[in-house]
Design an enzyme around this catalytic site. Structure first.
Site: not given
Length: 560
Positions: A295-297, A324
């Site tokens: 997710a994200c980073a 994500l």
């Protein structure tokens, strides 16, 4: 589940602030420079300014006479109280505010400013106009009613909340009642054990919650900017429990909250630590190629690991990848470089390296100013004007439980947004190996949010196109966090899907089909097809090589 044509969804995000600006920071001098630039434009083009002043004067004249030429956004909760439309004093005050707001927007839009300066001016005056909203004053009809109903106690409580936030919350109103939650109590409470630990992370293995489990495990990689339990909130919002109850084996990375001693931890350090966690997951599960979710980073870190494994001819150690709200292509259609230039980027790097870390509270403040009406002024009214305690929401507690970023990783992320290295082969080097995502021939499933102001959906879409292998893309009708935490049962939830990926996000959107409900069941169908046969789960966690080190949620998540 009935498919419907995709309608009413914006083709591109309308925000001019995103994750790049958040990790870069927002300096007062940049805002002052923008204000000076606007002032110079006003003096250089007096006829343009006079035109809009006359238009404003004409609208205010109509307002004084009782006309209501402007209407607030019906979805804007600030002015939903009937007093704003029924009371002549409040109605005129609101109309004057809307007229001012309209003319400042038109002045900027029709000015001679270039695109970047225009975006900066819009951002600055949106901040100013949001702050000047009449709903933020003690004359707010809700505040007046509460003042009389409480016999003045709401004002006393509000002042107490304000003084407490000035002392203990950097002057921003609190978004959540932190007393209602406890990590390991009613958050991050799913049973499991820490089965591996290195300097950067702990690896959690969760206990089964189904009679049978799929043979291939899922290793979840959360973002480094916040803590892992975004995936394991209260039981009704726990993605971890949803996966476990549906027969998935779940392993979770819990990143350590770094301090200045760890300033040298960069992206390569995190990829190396994640590879060690992957090896532990493979050993404990007895499966040679787990599925990954980031997710994200965390998605960026996961992609870098896959590129690193591919360069070493070891990509067979991974079966599939779920992304994500993750950016791999850092080019934004909107003016993403709002206050970013070479000098600002280098100054941000020097500042974080001198401190050793980028403080998570600083990032959280920038995120809050991206959506001030939702994340600042909403709580200003609730906490100070109404004198109420902030709500007890699990997501808001997680959001307030911020972490730090080591200086080296902060610098790597700034370079990532500056150079966009993953869009061309060998543009990024990790752990001494060049990364080429087109050679990462794995099945992938990517989720973005149509209202995401942090990682705009069109950039997430282009990120999916960088990957090799069979690719799926789903667009949820939510913001950044709600696109991840999207449990079934929300009557307002829907998502858009189109198996044919075009090079243009707009073309994909035009042919996408709308499906009601959460995207979780769709993803579950996709991931279980790649998770191997069902079998009786093991009764014990860990193994001889990786014995349990302690109960979940571990120790790293508790470090503030």
């Amino acid at each position: 589940m009935k498919d419907k044509p995709a309608k009413g969804t914006p083709t591109l995000p309308a925000t001019s602030m995103n994750v790049q600006n958040a990790i870069l920071g927002l300096r007062g001098r940049d805002l002052i420079s923008t204000l000076r630039n606007v002032s110079r434009q006003s003096l250089r083009h007096p006829l343009h300014t006079a035109h809009h002043l006359l238009a404003l004067g004409g609208q205010l004249g109509r307002v004084i006479l009782g006309d209501t030429p402007l209407q607030p956004n019906p979805r804007d909760p600030r002015f939903s109280d009937p007093t704003w439309s029924q009371n002549p004093f409040y109605r005129r005050g609101l109309q004057a505010y809307l007229a001012w707001q309209k003319q400042t927007r038109l002045w900027i839009e029709e000015s001679h400013l270039d695109d970047d300066d225009r975006a900066r001016a819009h951002f600055l005056f949106n901040l100013i106009n949001d702050a000047l909203a009449p709903s933020n004053s003690l004359l707010n009809p809700l505040a007046v009613k509460e003042l009389f109903n409480s016999g003045g106690q709401s004002l006393v409580r509000g002042v107490a909340h304000l003084l407490d936030d000035l002392r203990h919350n950097d002057g921003l109103p609190r978004q959540v009642d932190e007393r209602a939650f406890e990590v390991g109590g009613n958050l991050a409470a799913t049973a499991g054990a820490v089965v591996f630990r290195n300097e950067l992370l702990e690896l959690i293995q969760y206990k089964p919650m189904s009679e049978k489990q799929h043979a291939r495990p899922l290793l979840v990689v959360p973002p480094q900017i916040n803590k892992f339990y975004i995936f394991d909130l209260s039981s009704t919002n726990s993605f971890v429990q949803y996966m476990l109850k549906n027969g998935l084996q779940v392993f979770m990375v819990s990143w350590r909250n770094p301090d200045p001693r760890h300033r040298e931890w960069g992206l390569s350090s995190y990829v190396q630590a994640l590879e060690e966690a992957l090896n532990a997951c493979r050993s404990i599960s007895g499966n040679r190629d787990p599925n990954l979710m980031g997710a994200c980073a965390g998605g960026l870190t996961m992609a870098a690991l896959q590129g690193h494994l591919q360069a070493k001819h070891q990509l067979r150690r991974v079966r599939s990848a779920t992304y994500l709200v993750s950016l791999l292509d850092s080019k934004f259609e909107s003016p993403a470089s709002l206050f970013a230039d070479e000098q600002t980027i280098e100054a941000a790097k020097r500042r974080s390296y001198q401190r050793g870390v980028l403080d998570g509270a600083e990032v959280a403040r920038i995120f809050a100013w991206m959506r001030p009406n939702d994340l600042i002024w909403n709580y200003w009214v609730n906490n100070y004007l109404l004198g109420k305690t902030p709500p007890a929401f699990d997501i808001l507690y997680w959001n307030a439980d911020s972490t730090r970023l080591p200086a080296a990783l902060h610098g790597d992320l700034l370079d990532f947004f500056k150079l966009n290295p993953l869009t061309h082969p060998a543009g990024l080097e990790v752990c001494g190996t060049p990364i080429d995502l087109q050679k990462v021939e794995l099945d992938s499933f990517t989720v973005a949010g149509s209202n995401d102001h942090i990682t705009p959906w069109d950039a997430v879409y282009r990120s999916a196109l960088l990957l090799g292998g069979d690719r799926r893309f789903v667009l949820a009708n939510s913001g950044h966090i709600q696109s991840i935490i999207n449990p079934p049962g929300n009557p307002k939830a829907y998502y858009l899907a189109n198996p044919k990926l075009s090079s243009d996000p707009r073309a994909w959107l035009h042919d996408a089909k709308r499906s009601e409900g959460s995207w979780w069941p769709l993803w579950l169908e996709w991931i279980t097809a790649r998770s191997g046969p069902l079998k009786a789960p093991r009764s014990e966690l860990g193994n001889a090589t990786y014995p349990p080190l302690g109960p979940a949620p571990g120790t790293y998540v508790l470090t503030r």
